[in-house]
Write an enzyme that holds these catalytic residues in place. Sequence first.
Site, PDB file in Angstrom:
ATOM      1  N   CYS A  91       0.815  -1.219   0.000  1.00 55.37           N
ATOM      2  CA  CYS A  91       0.000   0.000   0.000  1.00 55.37           C
ATOM      3  C   CYS A  91       0.842   1.260   0.000  1.00 55.37           C
ATOM      4  CB  CYS A  91      -0.930   0.000   1.204  1.00 55.37           C
ATOM      5  SG  CYS A  91      -2.040  -1.394   1.134  1.00 55.37           S
ATOM      6  N   HIS A 387      -9.860   2.129  -0.944  1.00 55.81           N
ATOM      7  CA  HIS A 387      -8.411   1.946  -0.898  1.00 55.81           C
ATOM      8  C   HIS A 387      -7.946   0.957  -1.965  1.00 55.81           C
ATOM      9  CE1 HIS A 387      -4.438   1.139   0.461  1.00 55.81           C
ATOM     10  NE2 HIS A 387      -4.709   0.104   1.232  1.00 55.81           N
ATOM     11  N   CYS A 417       0.686   2.894   6.059  1.00 56.79           N
ATOM     12  CA  CYS A 417       1.111   1.559   6.493  1.00 56.79           C
ATOM     13  C   CYS A 417       0.991   0.605   5.312  1.00 56.79           C
ATOM     14  CB  CYS A 417       0.250   1.080   7.654  1.00 56.79           C
ATOM     15  SG  CYS A 417      -1.512   1.048   7.289  1.00 56.79           S
TER      16      CYS A 417
HETATM   17  C1  CAA Z   1      -2.439  -3.808   1.946  1.00 50.30           C
HETATM   18  C2  CAA Z   1      -1.455  -2.931   2.616  1.00 50.30           C
HETATM   19  O1  CAA Z   1      -0.252  -2.900   2.202  1.00 50.30           O
HETATM   20  C3  CAA Z   1      -1.813  -2.128   3.853  1.00 50.30           C
HETATM   21  C4  CAA Z   1      -3.245  -1.838   4.079  1.00 50.30           C
HETATM   22  O2  CAA Z   1      -3.771  -0.833   3.681  1.00 50.30           O
HETATM   23  S1  CAA Z   1      -4.116  -2.976   4.926  1.00 50.30           S
HETATM   24  C5  CAA Z   1      -5.775  -2.762   4.382  1.00 50.30           C
HETATM   25  C6  CAA Z   1      -6.020  -3.572   3.165  1.00 50.30           C
HETATM   26  N1  CAA Z   1      -7.434  -3.667   2.889  1.00 50.30           N
HETATM   27  C7  CAA Z   1      -8.210  -4.650   3.410  1.00 50.30           C
HETATM   28  O3  CAA Z   1      -7.725  -5.504   4.132  1.00 50.30           O
HETATM   29  C8  CAA Z   1      -9.653  -4.631   3.020  1.00 50.30           C
HETATM   30  C9  CAA Z   1     -10.478  -4.920   4.197  1.00 50.30           C
HETATM   31  N2  CAA Z   1     -11.875  -4.933   3.821  1.00 50.30           N
HETATM   32  C10 CAA Z   1     -12.548  -6.075   3.481  1.00 50.30           C
HETATM   33  O4  CAA Z   1     -11.970  -7.146   3.373  1.00 50.30           O
HETATM   34  C11 CAA Z   1     -14.033  -5.961   3.231  1.00 50.30           C
HETATM   35  O5  CAA Z   1     -14.347  -4.672   2.801  1.00 50.30           O
HETATM   36  C12 CAA Z   1     -14.836  -6.302   4.517  1.00 50.30           C
HETATM   37  C13 CAA Z   1     -14.617  -7.788   4.858  1.00 50.30           C
HETATM   38  C14 CAA Z   1     -14.418  -5.441   5.684  1.00 50.30           C
HETATM   39  C15 CAA Z   1     -16.335  -6.029   4.269  1.00 50.30           C
HETATM   40  O6  CAA Z   1     -16.723  -6.711   3.136  1.00 50.30           O
HETATM   41  P1  CAA Z   1     -18.273  -6.837   2.765  1.00 50.30           P
HETATM   42  O7  CAA Z   1     -18.989  -7.604   3.809  1.00 50.30           O
HETATM   43  O8  CAA Z   1     -18.339  -7.323   1.352  1.00 50.30           O
HETATM   44  O9  CAA Z   1     -18.724  -5.324   2.844  1.00 50.30           O
HETATM   45  P2  CAA Z   1     -20.097  -4.673   2.416  1.00 50.30           P
HETATM   46  O10 CAA Z   1     -21.039  -5.686   1.849  1.00 50.30           O
HETATM   47  O11 CAA Z   1     -19.792  -3.503   1.589  1.00 50.30           O
HETATM   48  O12 CAA Z   1     -20.622  -4.139   3.801  1.00 50.30           O
HETATM   49  C16 CAA Z   1     -21.264  -4.995   4.725  1.00 50.30           C
HETATM   50  C17 CAA Z   1     -22.475  -4.281   5.264  1.00 50.30           C
HETATM   51  O13 CAA Z   1     -22.017  -3.118   5.956  1.00 50.30           O
HETATM   52  C18 CAA Z   1     -22.709  -1.986   5.474  1.00 50.30           C
HETATM   53  N3  CAA Z   1     -21.807  -0.838   5.559  1.00 50.30           N
HETATM   54  C19 CAA Z   1     -20.503  -0.782   5.181  1.00 50.30           C
HETATM   55  N4  CAA Z   1     -20.008   0.438   5.420  1.00 50.30           N
HETATM   56  C20 CAA Z   1     -21.003   1.167   5.951  1.00 50.30           C
HETATM   57  C21 CAA Z   1     -21.104   2.504   6.402  1.00 50.30           C
HETATM   58  N5  CAA Z   1     -20.058   3.342   6.353  1.00 50.30           N
HETATM   59  N6  CAA Z   1     -22.281   2.927   6.894  1.00 50.30           N
HETATM   60  C22 CAA Z   1     -23.334   2.091   6.957  1.00 50.30           C
HETATM   61  N7  CAA Z   1     -23.317   0.812   6.537  1.00 50.30           N
HETATM   62  C23 CAA Z   1     -22.153   0.360   6.040  1.00 50.30           C
HETATM   63  C24 CAA Z   1     -23.090  -2.341   4.063  1.00 50.30           C
HETATM   64  O14 CAA Z   1     -24.192  -1.586   3.614  1.00 50.30           O
HETATM   65  C25 CAA Z   1     -23.433  -3.784   4.190  1.00 50.30           C
HETATM   66  O15 CAA Z   1     -24.742  -3.901   4.690  1.00 50.30           O
HETATM   67  P3  CAA Z   1     -25.755  -5.005   4.096  1.00 50.30           P
HETATM   68  O16 CAA Z   1     -25.106  -6.333   4.435  1.00 50.30           O
HETATM   69  O17 CAA Z   1     -27.005  -4.725   4.834  1.00 50.30           O
HETATM   70  O18 CAA Z   1     -25.801  -4.759   2.637  1.00 50.30           O
END
Ligand code: CAA
Length: 430
Positions: A91, A387, A417
């Site tokens: 990242c 992201h 990070c």
């Molecule tokens: C990689 C590097 O070098 C360093 C880094 O940056 S580390 C970071 C790397 N990135 C990650 O690891 C990504 C992490 N994220 C994920 O894996 C996925 O997004 C997650 C597992 C967290 C969620 O996935 P998901 O379940 O498919 O999300 P999604 O369906 O959009 O949301 C789930 C629910 O929350 C709700 N929701 C999400 N955000 C919301 C918000 N801000 N407000 C209200 N509701 C929200 C959605 O509407 C959804 O509701 P429903 O089930 O009723 O539809």
Amino acid sequence: MQSVRRVAVIGGNRIPFARSNSRYAHASNADMLGAALDGLVARFGLAGQRVGEVVAGAVLKHSRDFNLTREVVLGSRLDPHTPAYDIQQACGTGLEAAILVANKIALGQIDVGLAGGVDTTSDAPLAINEDLRRTLIQLNSARTLGERLKIAAKLRPHQPFKPEIPRNAEPRTGLSMGEHAARTAARWGVDRQAQDELALRSHQRLAAAYDRGFFDDLMTPYLGLTRDQNLRADTTLEKLGSLKPVFGAKGPDAEGATMTAGNSSPLTDGASTVLLASEEWAREHSLPVLAWFSFNEVAAVDFVHGDEGLLMAPAYAVPRMLARAGLTLQDFDYYEIHEAFASQVLATLAAWESPEFCKDRLGLDAPLGPIDRDKLNVNGSSLAAGHPFAATGGRIVATLAKLLAEKGSGRGLISICAAGGQGVTAILER
Ligand SMILES: CC(=O)CC(=O)SCCNC(=O)CCNC(=O)[C@H](O)C(C)(C)COP(=O)(O)OP(=O)(O)OC[C@H]1O[C@@H](n2cnc3c(N)ncnc32)[C@H](O)[C@@H]1OP(=O)(O)O
């Protein structure tokens, strides 16, 4: 002795970020980086120009892409004599690309350069199991029918043809980024309320920045999107508070799991680019300078053998950079701390406030201390914007440079990070 020159951030251009498997599901890394680059080239009149260097990258890249950045340059309106190459620093890729270009400009090796990054989890490369892969390679290079038949005989019907889907996980621990971050959150006692509040602010601030036209000259609409698709201007603390924990929710970490889809950055597709140049080049081309790229620092932590959190490396890089720059943590007008997870931002801030961490881990007599939270991610960050791993650095550099230009003077800190236990940080000034 080579001279060290000031490095200007002239501008940036990105495409709106899209939720994974959504609007950009059929776009490739090359398509998206190409769109971001084309917008930058058009905005700054670079068509037909030979730029010193273009450096970009993707965290997830197909083997067919080879040098993705060079391919994108060849497909752009830049002079094809423009050198270009890929880098990968998880990242931190986008910011590291900008640092590479900035260093070359500072040393007088080039006068102008472009940096960028792109990622798509919708079009992630798939692998097949190792035995099958090797057999197919042998089959491809067999010279006679007999050889081919002999190798083909090794292909057994029971051999698993199932593809290996890339996981967002650390190869050495098998844990996902979220699972690692959940452990760090527990270690620093970061509570759910604080994470949800940070997430809410990210959405509110990004929405406000769009509403006042902040991104108008930093973005090119793409495939029907004009704003980041993940942005939820109408989200509330109640909605965020109702979401179920998704990381650290099983096994020994089950108790007190706090990380949800709302306070974790989402899987995202997108691309960003920035234009950097020497002061002279900017003047010759009558282009205003948004901000100056000054110090930068990288660090790595041993999360495999040691007990440090996977995403805590910026907590080490920033104090080293401050020491070189002769600054304190409070000497900034803006803090751009990449919101991989709300808990990660809060754990990093907690570490800087901790006398024990600062003494034992950083070797400092006093903690770095708190920052003014009103100066943190003032236009939102990755929780709201999304992201697309390698594209986040370019988004942040362009955003901070423009913030400083609007203010007219000041200093901003960037902290990102990265997987592999690394952190990339930089300072912009005006
Ligand atoms: C990689 C590097 O070098 C360093 C880094 O940056 S580390 C970071 C790397 N990135 C990650 O690891 C990504 C992490 N994220 C994920 O894996 C996925 O997004 C997650 C597992 C967290 C969620 O996935 P998901 O379940 O498919 O999300 P999604 O369906 O959009 O949301 C789930 C629910 O929350 C709700 N929701 C999400 N955000 C919301 C918000 N801000 N407000 C209200 N509701 C929200 C959605 O509407 C959804 O509701 P429903 O089930 O009723 O539809």
